[in-house]
Every structure is written in structure tokens, then in C-alpha cells.
Design a protein around this motif. Structure first.
Motif, short mmCIF file in Angstrom:
data_model
loop_
_atom_site.label_atom_id
_atom_site.label_comp_id
_atom_site.label_asym_id
_atom_site.label_seq_id
_atom_site.Cartn_x
_atom_site.Cartn_y
_atom_site.Cartn_z
N THR A 74 47.29 35.94 39.65
CA THR A 74 46.51 36.97 38.95
C THR A 74 46.56 36.71 37.46
N ASP A 75 45.50 37.12 36.77
CA ASP A 75 45.48 37.04 35.31
C ASP A 75 45.82 38.39 34.68
N GLY A 76 46.25 39.33 35.49
CA GLY A 76 46.59 40.65 34.99
C GLY A 76 45.48 41.67 35.15
N GLN A 77 44.25 41.18 35.27
CA GLN A 77 43.10 42.09 35.41
C GLN A 77 42.37 41.91 36.73
N THR A 78 42.40 40.72 37.29
CA THR A 78 41.76 40.47 38.58
C THR A 78 42.73 39.67 39.44
N ALA A 79 42.55 39.77 40.76
CA ALA A 79 43.44 39.04 41.67
C ALA A 79 42.79 38.96 43.04
N LYS A 80 43.19 37.93 43.78
CA LYS A 80 42.82 37.79 45.20
C LYS A 80 44.08 37.43 45.96
N LEU A 81 44.36 38.17 47.02
CA LEU A 81 45.52 37.85 47.83
C LEU A 81 45.31 36.52 48.55
N THR A 82 46.38 35.75 48.67
CA THR A 82 46.28 34.41 49.26
C THR A 82 45.87 34.47 50.72
N TYR A 83 46.41 35.44 51.48
CA TYR A 83 46.18 35.45 52.93
C TYR A 83 45.38 36.67 53.41
N LEU A 84 44.70 37.33 52.49
CA LEU A 84 43.80 38.42 52.85
C LEU A 84 42.54 38.30 52.00
N PRO A 85 41.42 38.84 52.47
CA PRO A 85 40.18 38.75 51.68
C PRO A 85 40.10 39.79 50.57
N TRP A 86 41.18 40.50 50.30
CA TRP A 86 41.17 41.52 49.25
C TRP A 86 40.97 40.88 47.88
N GLN A 87 40.03 41.44 47.12
CA GLN A 87 39.84 41.05 45.72
C GLN A 87 39.99 42.31 44.88
N LEU A 88 40.84 42.26 43.88
CA LEU A 88 41.17 43.44 43.09
C LEU A 88 40.70 43.27 41.66
N SER A 89 40.27 44.37 41.07
CA SER A 89 39.93 44.45 39.66
C SER A 89 40.66 45.66 39.09
N ALA A 90 41.51 45.45 38.11
CA ALA A 90 42.25 46.55 37.51
C ALA A 90 41.29 47.59 36.92
N ALA A 91 40.25 47.11 36.26
CA ALA A 91 39.29 48.04 35.64
C ALA A 91 38.58 48.87 36.69
#
Length: 397
Positions: A74-91
């Protein structure tokens, strides 16, 4: 103090999360650091983390800050889990749930920040060593994957603010390594994490991270994806295991072996030589662990299944020890090597550590360095969650 937070005295709750490929732990804590509500989820039950979070936050308002430890880069603001299709955005999470400050961190960065909160009963000494309190440390853990983070010293000696009380979770850990090396009867010295500062013209930690304090020394956490290093076989048997996995998957990483699924891989590899494929194909890390723990206490247990599971665990421990020792050499982790994660926390306190320690020390030219490096097992299953809550708290100070 972060200007994005509405009030540095926490008018609302803080939220922490430990997001993994198998399970997700979430918790809300109040202004005094008391966890008021927590829940464990099966990660695969949700197609998106936002939906899972929405389920947890039903009826909640006024969350001042949140931090989520992510099993992936993660870069602190966005992330993707390695073994799940979840994509996260802090904002996006902040806007969707009205959270004033949201940050994403690597799950083992969060685990590193949780180390000062480890209670003595959750720390098992595998090798007492000769701890150097101001030297680098290392944490790694096997679960669905294999996480790694380093802790690099930022100062020599006592930090000017290391004895301040952290507003969340005052540390019960005054020293590591029960029974060796623990100072009893002294007040906690580790406040957890504190914002990076500049003292004497020197910059400590990074602007976007906090320091971890252990034994009056300040450490900067360096997360990474070391579990995806290529696997390096150390014995002929490990070489055969590597070839067996290579034929099926291509490039073989350490995580393919030193993880929960890796234990199942080893069980299947050994079972292909001595057991029916149907027996090994259905094995999971949980069932293998159950066989090991039950057969140790039941002489009437299936002897063949028990022998196969114990052989798999011995090989797995050797691979874990070799990898931990390699990383310990890389960091010169004379301050300590901490083994965490679900598989380790469940099994290591109950089994013979000899294969682990032997492989950890087997470093040829530098074998004489290894006995001095402390080696611990952390059995607190909420280590990453505690670290995430500390980081959420730090976001508003």
C-alpha cells in the motif's frame, strides 16, 4: 496533531482493522483506549471490504480516525489485498462512512506497532540470546501469506519522549523474552507509537509514519513484501519440494512454503510419497494443526495421519527457521526476531522448536552470530489490530 481531525481529544471513536486473506478483525475504541466493540469476519464472505465495514459500522457515527492493516502493498492511500479482489481507497472509505482521517498500512507494519502492547503471557522465548535493546529488530509471520517488517533504531539510547504515556493501551511489556531478559516490577517504558519528530537537528522516522518505542529506544518501521522472495532450498529434501512446486506453479516463493497454505503444500508433497492423494488433497492448515495437537494428547489417534502431519510440520519449521535466520542476518537483528501470525501462534507454543532453531542458526560463515539473536513467538492473535488502533490514535495527536 493532524489538522484533518476534528478534535485532538477524540470526541468520537477510533477504528482499527487487520485485513487478511482468511479473516478480518475490526475494533472500535473510545477516547481512553478501551475497545468497546470488536468482531471477527471471514474475509471471503464479502466481495468488497466496504460492504464488510458497513456491516460493522451500522449505527455508528462520529469516528475520528481509522487505520487498516492490509495484507498486501500500500502507498498509504490505496491498496489491494494480495489474495482477495478487495481494492481500498482511504479517501473513499472516509467519505462513505464519515471518518475524518483514514490511513492504510501494511499489515506487518501494523503488527510492528502492536509489539509494545504485547502482554508478557503472549510472548514465548524460543532462543533467549543476548538482546541488544538498541539494535534492529524484525517481525515476520505466517498466516494466509508471509508478512515481514523491520524495525530500525532511530537513536542511540533513551528517547526524550519514550517514557510518555500513550493515550491508548499503556504497554504491559517492560522487556521481552520471558523468562529470560524480562525486567519485572518496573512501570511500562514503551508508549507504543509516537509521531515522528526532529530532535537536535536530526529527523527521526518518516513524515508519514510514527516511531515504535521498545525498552526506551525508538524504532522506524520498514514494511516490505519479503515473503515473496524466491525460496532457497537448504537440504536435498527441500530441493525436491522446490522442484515439486515449480512443476505445478512456476516460480516458487518462500510464501508458497512458509505460510498456512505452505504447510498444506508440504503435507501434500510428503503424502504423495507415503499416503493416498485423496488424503492429502483435502488437507488444510487447520486440519493439519488439529491432527498435530490432538495426536500429541491421544495415543490412539491415527498413527499414519499423525506421522505425516508431524513430518510436514518439522519440514515447515526448518524452512521457517532458515528464512527467519536469513532475514536476521540481513537486518543484523540483535534486538530480537519476533515470529507471529495465526499458524505460528497456534502451533509453536506446543511443539518442539529444535528444527526451527537449528535452521535459524545454520548460517555457515556467520553461524557464530545467530545464537546471540533473541527469537520470540508472539501468541497474541490481535497483534495487528492493536497496532492499527495505535496508528489510528496517532493520526489525531
Amino acid at each position: 496533531m493532524n489538522p484533518n481531525c476534528p478534535n485532538p481529544r477524540f470526541p468520537g471513536m477510533i477504528l482499527g482493522g487487520d485485513l487478511g486473506g482468511t479473516k478480518t478483525l475490526l475494533a472500535l475504541a473510545d477516547a481512553d483506549g478501551r475497545i468497546v466493540r470488536s468482531r471477527r469476519y471471514v474475509s471471503a464472505d464479502y466481495a468488497d471490504f466496504g460492504d464488510l465495514l458497513g456491516d460493522f459500522l451500522v449505527g455508528e457515527r462520529g469516528i475520528a480516525a481509522a487505520c487498516f492493516g492490509i495484507a498486501g502493498p500500500t502507498d498509504g492511500q490505496t491498496a489491494k489485498l494480495t489474495y482477495l479482489p478487495w481494492q481500498l481507497s482511504a479517501a473513499d472509505l472516509g467519505r462513505r462512512y464519515g471518518i475524518a482521517q483514514v490511513r492504510l498500512v501494511n499489515d506487518f507494519a501494523a503488527a510492528a506497532h502492536g509489539l509494545p502492547q504485547v502482554a508478557p503471557e503472549h510472548l514465548v522465548t524460543v532462543q533467549a540470546g543476548q538482546p541488544d535493546a538498541a539494535a534492529p529488530r524484525l517481525i515476520l509471520g505466517a498466516g494466509t501469506g508471509l508478512g515481514v517488517a523491520g524495525l530500525l533504531p532511530e537513536n542511540d539510547g533513551v528517547s526524550a519522549f519514550s517514557a510518555q504515556a500513550h493515550p491508548l493501551f499503556p504497554s504491559p511489556l517492560a522487556g521481552e523474552g520471558a523468562p529470560a531478559g524480562r525486567e519485572r516490577g518496573k512501570p511500562p517504558l514503551s508508549p507504543g507509537s509516537s509521531p515522528a519528530r526532529e530532535e537536535g537537528g536530526e529527523k527521526h522516522c518518516t513524515p508519514s509514519e510514527e516511531c515504535v518505542h521498545l525498552n526506551q529506544n525508538r524504532f522506524r518501521v520498514v514494511p516490505g513484501e519479503g515473503g515473496h522472495f524466491g525460496f532457497a532450498p537448504q537440504t536435498p529434501e527441500q530441493g525436491e519440494l522446490w522442484r515439486w512446486l515449480l512443476a505445478q506453479h512456476g516460480r516458487v516463493t518462500t510464501e508458497d512454503i512458509v505460510s498456512g497454505p505452505g504447510l498444506a503444500h508440504i503435507y501434500a508433497f510428503l503424502g504423495g510419497q507415503s499416503a493416498k492423494p485423496a488424503t492429502t488433497s483435502e488437507a488444510t492448515p487447520e486440519t493439519i494443526g488439529e491432527i498435530i495437537l490432538r495426536s500429541d494428547n491421544d495415543n490412539a489417534y491415527d498413527a499414519r495421519a499423525s506421522a505425516l502431519a508431524h513430518s510436514a510440520l518439522q519440514l515447515w519449521l526448518s524452512c521457517l527457521g532458515a528464512f527467519a535466520g536469513d532475514l536476521a542476518l540481513h537486518w543484523l537483528a540483535r534486538g530480537g526476531v519476533y515470529l507471529a501470525g495465526g499458524v505460528i501462534a497456534r502451533l509453536l507454543p506446543h511443539v518442539d522448536h529444535a528444527p526451527l532453531v537449528t535452521a535459524f542458526r545454520a548460517k555457515r560463515e556467520h553461524a557464530d552470530l545467530m545464537p546471540a539473536m533473541p527469537l520470540y513467538v508472539v501468541t497474541d492473535h490481535e497483534l495487528g489490530l492493536r497496532g492499527a488502533l495505535v496508528l489510528a490514535s496517532a493520526s489525531c495527536r
